[in-house]
Enzyme design. Sequence first.
Site, mmCIF file in Angstrom:
data_model
loop_
_atom_site.group_PDB
_atom_site.id
_atom_site.type_symbol
_atom_site.label_atom_id
_atom_site.label_comp_id
_atom_site.label_asym_id
_atom_site.label_seq_id
_atom_site.Cartn_x
_atom_site.Cartn_y
_atom_site.Cartn_z
ATOM 1 N N ASP A 196 0.831 -1.207 0.000
ATOM 2 C CA ASP A 196 0.000 0.000 0.000
ATOM 3 C C ASP A 196 0.867 1.260 0.000
ATOM 4 O O ASP A 196 0.551 2.239 -0.681
ATOM 5 C CB ASP A 196 -0.935 -0.016 1.218
ATOM 6 C CG ASP A 196 -1.940 1.120 1.180
ATOM 7 O OD1 ASP A 196 -2.729 1.173 0.227
ATOM 8 O OD2 ASP A 196 -1.924 1.972 2.089
ATOM 9 N N ASP A 216 -27.593 12.955 -17.344
ATOM 10 C CA ASP A 216 -28.299 11.794 -17.875
ATOM 11 C C ASP A 216 -29.207 12.276 -18.998
ATOM 12 O O ASP A 216 -29.378 13.484 -19.202
ATOM 13 C CB ASP A 216 -29.108 11.092 -16.780
ATOM 14 C CG ASP A 216 -29.337 9.624 -17.103
ATOM 15 O OD1 ASP A 216 -28.607 8.773 -16.565
ATOM 16 O OD2 ASP A 216 -30.237 9.320 -17.906
ATOM 17 N N VAL A 254 -22.068 5.111 -18.670
ATOM 18 C CA VAL A 254 -23.332 4.666 -19.267
ATOM 19 C C VAL A 254 -23.296 3.145 -19.433
ATOM 20 O O VAL A 254 -22.336 2.483 -19.045
ATOM 21 C CB VAL A 254 -23.589 5.382 -20.629
ATOM 22 C CG1 VAL A 254 -23.645 6.884 -20.434
ATOM 23 C CG2 VAL A 254 -22.537 5.011 -21.668
ATOM 24 N N GLU A 312 -22.934 -0.705 -20.442
ATOM 25 C CA GLU A 312 -21.728 -1.397 -20.934
ATOM 26 C C GLU A 312 -21.971 -1.952 -22.338
ATOM 27 O O GLU A 312 -22.103 -3.169 -22.552
ATOM 28 C CB GLU A 312 -21.357 -2.514 -19.941
ATOM 29 C CG GLU A 312 -20.007 -3.179 -20.207
ATOM 30 C CD GLU A 312 -18.789 -2.375 -19.762
ATOM 31 O OE1 GLU A 312 -17.690 -2.937 -19.790
ATOM 32 O OE2 GLU A 312 -18.921 -1.185 -19.403
ATOM 33 N N LYS A 357 -21.403 3.645 -25.789
ATOM 34 C CA LYS A 357 -20.263 4.362 -25.208
ATOM 35 C C LYS A 357 -19.554 5.209 -26.274
ATOM 36 O O LYS A 357 -19.181 6.353 -26.024
ATOM 37 C CB LYS A 357 -19.278 3.380 -24.554
ATOM 38 C CG LYS A 357 -19.768 2.826 -23.222
ATOM 39 C CD LYS A 357 -18.699 1.962 -22.566
ATOM 40 C CE LYS A 357 -19.185 1.340 -21.261
ATOM 41 N NZ LYS A 357 -19.354 2.336 -20.187
ATOM 42 N N SER A 417 -15.905 -1.774 -17.553
ATOM 43 C CA SER A 417 -15.277 -2.844 -16.761
ATOM 44 C C SER A 417 -14.588 -3.878 -17.635
ATOM 45 O O SER A 417 -13.797 -4.678 -17.144
ATOM 46 C CB SER A 417 -16.327 -3.530 -15.879
ATOM 47 O OG SER A 417 -17.396 -4.001 -16.679
ATOM 48 N N HIS A 442 -11.910 2.754 -14.013
ATOM 49 C CA HIS A 442 -12.833 1.685 -13.643
ATOM 50 C C HIS A 442 -13.033 1.637 -12.135
ATOM 51 O O HIS A 442 -12.141 1.261 -11.386
ATOM 52 C CB HIS A 442 -12.303 0.337 -14.161
ATOM 53 C CG HIS A 442 -13.168 -0.825 -13.799
ATOM 54 N ND1 HIS A 442 -12.663 -2.091 -13.585
ATOM 55 C CD2 HIS A 442 -14.510 -0.926 -13.578
ATOM 56 C CE1 HIS A 442 -13.642 -2.907 -13.260
ATOM 57 N NE2 HIS A 442 -14.772 -2.224 -13.254
ATOM 58 N N ASN A 486 -18.057 -1.695 -7.647
ATOM 59 C CA ASN A 486 -19.344 -1.492 -6.998
ATOM 60 C C ASN A 486 -19.432 -2.254 -5.673
ATOM 61 O O ASN A 486 -19.035 -3.412 -5.630
ATOM 62 C CB ASN A 486 -20.454 -1.971 -7.958
ATOM 63 C CG ASN A 486 -21.784 -1.313 -7.684
ATOM 64 O OD1 ASN A 486 -21.870 -0.308 -7.001
ATOM 65 N ND2 ASN A 486 -22.832 -1.905 -8.203
ATOM 66 N N GLU A 527 -9.152 1.237 -11.107
ATOM 67 C CA GLU A 527 -8.188 0.883 -12.155
ATOM 68 C C GLU A 527 -8.110 2.047 -13.141
ATOM 69 O O GLU A 527 -9.128 2.434 -13.726
ATOM 70 C CB GLU A 527 -8.636 -0.370 -12.911
ATOM 71 C CG GLU A 527 -8.426 -1.669 -12.171
ATOM 72 C CD GLU A 527 -8.895 -2.866 -12.985
ATOM 73 O OE1 GLU A 527 -8.121 -3.808 -13.133
ATOM 74 O OE2 GLU A 527 -10.035 -2.865 -13.476
ATOM 75 N N ASN A 547 -10.828 -7.915 -13.554
ATOM 76 C CA ASN A 547 -11.801 -8.819 -14.185
ATOM 77 C C ASN A 547 -11.119 -9.903 -15.008
ATOM 78 O O ASN A 547 -11.626 -11.022 -15.110
ATOM 79 C CB ASN A 547 -12.785 -8.027 -15.048
ATOM 80 C CG ASN A 547 -13.889 -7.404 -14.208
ATOM 81 O OD1 ASN A 547 -14.236 -7.922 -13.151
ATOM 82 N ND2 ASN A 547 -14.430 -6.290 -14.663
ATOM 83 N N TYR A 556 -8.022 -5.035 -2.937
ATOM 84 C CA TYR A 556 -8.895 -3.862 -2.938
ATOM 85 C C TYR A 556 -10.069 -3.975 -3.907
ATOM 86 O O TYR A 556 -11.104 -3.352 -3.711
ATOM 87 C CB TYR A 556 -8.089 -2.607 -3.285
ATOM 88 C CG TYR A 556 -7.201 -2.092 -2.175
ATOM 89 C CD1 TYR A 556 -7.405 -2.468 -0.847
ATOM 90 C CD2 TYR A 556 -6.158 -1.208 -2.449
ATOM 91 C CE1 TYR A 556 -6.597 -1.993 0.159
ATOM 92 C CE2 TYR A 556 -5.343 -0.713 -1.437
ATOM 93 C CZ TYR A 556 -5.565 -1.110 -0.130
ATOM 94 O OH TYR A 556 -4.767 -0.629 0.874
#
Length: 715
Positions: free
Chosen positions: A297, A344, A401, A403, A408, A430, A451, A454, A463, A501, A660
């Site tokens: 860290d 939005d 927005v 995925e 996008k 993601s 990134h 949630n 990220e 991911n 994390y």
Amino acid sequence: MIYEGKAITVKEIEGGFAQLDFDLTGESVNKFNQLTIGELGEAAEALEKQNKLKGLVVTSSKDTFIVGADITEFTELFAGPEEDLVNNSLKANRIFNSIEDLPFPTVTAINGQALGGGFEMCLSTDFRVMDEKAKVGLPEVKLGIFPGFGGTVRLSRLIGADNAIEWICMGGEQKADKALKAHAVDAVVKSDQLVDAAVDILKEANSGKLDYQARREEKTGKLKLNSMESMMVFETSKGYVAGQSGPNYPSPVEAVKVMQKHAGMTRDKAVEVEAKGFAKMAKTGTAASLVQIFLNDQDLKKKAKDYEKQANQVKMAAVLGAGIMGGGIAYQSALKGTPIMMKDINRDGIKLGLDEAKKQLSKRVEKGKMSADQMGDVLNNIHPTLNYGDFGDVDLVVEAVVENPKVKDSVLRETEDVIGEDKILTSNTSTISIDRLAKNLKRPENFCGMHFFNPVHMMPLVEVIRGEKTSDKAVATTVAYARAMGKSPIVVNDCPGFLVNRILFPYFGGFARLVRDGADFQKVDKVMEKFGWPMGPAYLLDVVGMDTAKHANEVMAEGFPDRMKDEHKSAIDVMFEKDRLGQKSDVGFYQYKLDKKGKQQKVVDESTYDLLKPVVHNSQEFTDDEIIERMMIPLCIETVRCLEDNIVGTAAEADMGLVYGIGFPPFRGGALRYIDDIGLDAFCQMADKYKDLGPLYHPTDGMREMAKAGKKFHG
């Protein structure tokens, strides 16, 4: 001058008193490294020889008193023999005891933070006076150990066993008002009155108004509990603390046992018990892993600070897409002080985003962490909008927005047209390649991935994904903004799934193969939770959402077909086809029902087994070890691949991304630390048992070469 060193000076001040001042040369903070401890012993000897002194004030010339021990020295220290660790603690304790035994009253003036060994230093003086903004605490359990410089002994006698157990076993920082109420300190004053207040205490001790000898006897004597009281306090605490800390973090319970053992002893015997207990904990794998995480860290923070030097300032941010994710990003930015536009395409989306921010803020108000007025101030930092009219003042945009690459692409291109030419555009994708999203942009050098995980307010990782054309300025500014939001950013290079991911989905692949071969998904969940994960893979898939998981799985399969493409229909496919999306649809592998507080509770759904029958090809029984191996091997090998492919720069960053980002068990230190602990050669042999399961289980050539050379990923 009575004593002068590189960390400590002692001089005589007005009134016949001495001042021992901590000011470690070349460091921004004071810490107890070997140099400081050695000088403290020399300073104590010099003070003992003074026959005219009437008292001692202990101070710090830095903004903070002492942050604790020098953790960088722990790795080598903890690797040594247990006997050496005991002797090291006893040597330090003799020095602290010599301060406590000085032939005149002593007082510490606490500014900033006094943590760990720093607070133990404060406890060795007769009195303590504290700056009203200062904090004290003994956070050693967060490193898998407990206080080893007399903290368990002195604090339990000073504030009572029950309070000491709470402070030590929870490892929290205590504000001045709580420290005063618990009698851990004797006075709280404004910072400009700190030294004067400490001198006043010495004057009162000299005049007889304060009995410093009685205070000293209290700290160096036995704990004032009879045998029945002692049994009640410690036995009750052991059960509660064990329930809070769990089986994988032994040091809190061990701290209670040590305090119970030395309760009937005077100081010199008690610190011997503490030293032995401390050494025992320092030799655990948990301590080694948690110390490694602390050092990792620190490495992340250093890298982030280096980026910050190149960054443009983000005075106003914007988020596109005001759903749960967008609302979470807006909340976090506004909470930490960066105003943010939240755009939005319709009012329902805006309401959803604002409701998410209000929900998180209301929780803070309910818990007393902020006032209603402060909540209003944060909400005023979120500026909802349906158009781009105010985007001329925005320094950095986060696109959040749906995925979908086409959506996008459209949103990113229209946003680029309305922001300044030197402003930064980021995507919260993601899985979708940053280079792919940058193809139609006019200024790809100003674009990168940002990134979030949630729920945004809880997950510390961000990220920052560097595309082929991303500039250093764009990366640096995005890192700086993530830090300003209170997040831990890790810079990674572009690939399908990026870092976290890309590593997570081979883990899910291991789960799908286990179910295919007959494993009970509930048993797999229980085994992996016992291993240390916050939730098992089936439960985690329900939280992620089966639609999200299926989409990400397809991206991974397209990017890495050799090992992530599976021709068989999987358990995830079945759940998706049956519209069992997980928590978002109230049913996935499990059912989700609201409890009395309105929170979703996981409930077993026996019908899941019937639904899974078409994808179960065997009826094999698995041991716990087999489940762990089949789940962890693909995750660990993919982590190594990310390091070898230069997706992530260091082993420290890779491991911290997993801790994390997806809750990798901290006491295991991360995937690469986990391999190191098993040993690379042994890990490769373990993986070879499962080679017939396919390339996900095949170690890389680099791993085998490292194994032959006896190398490790960390150190």
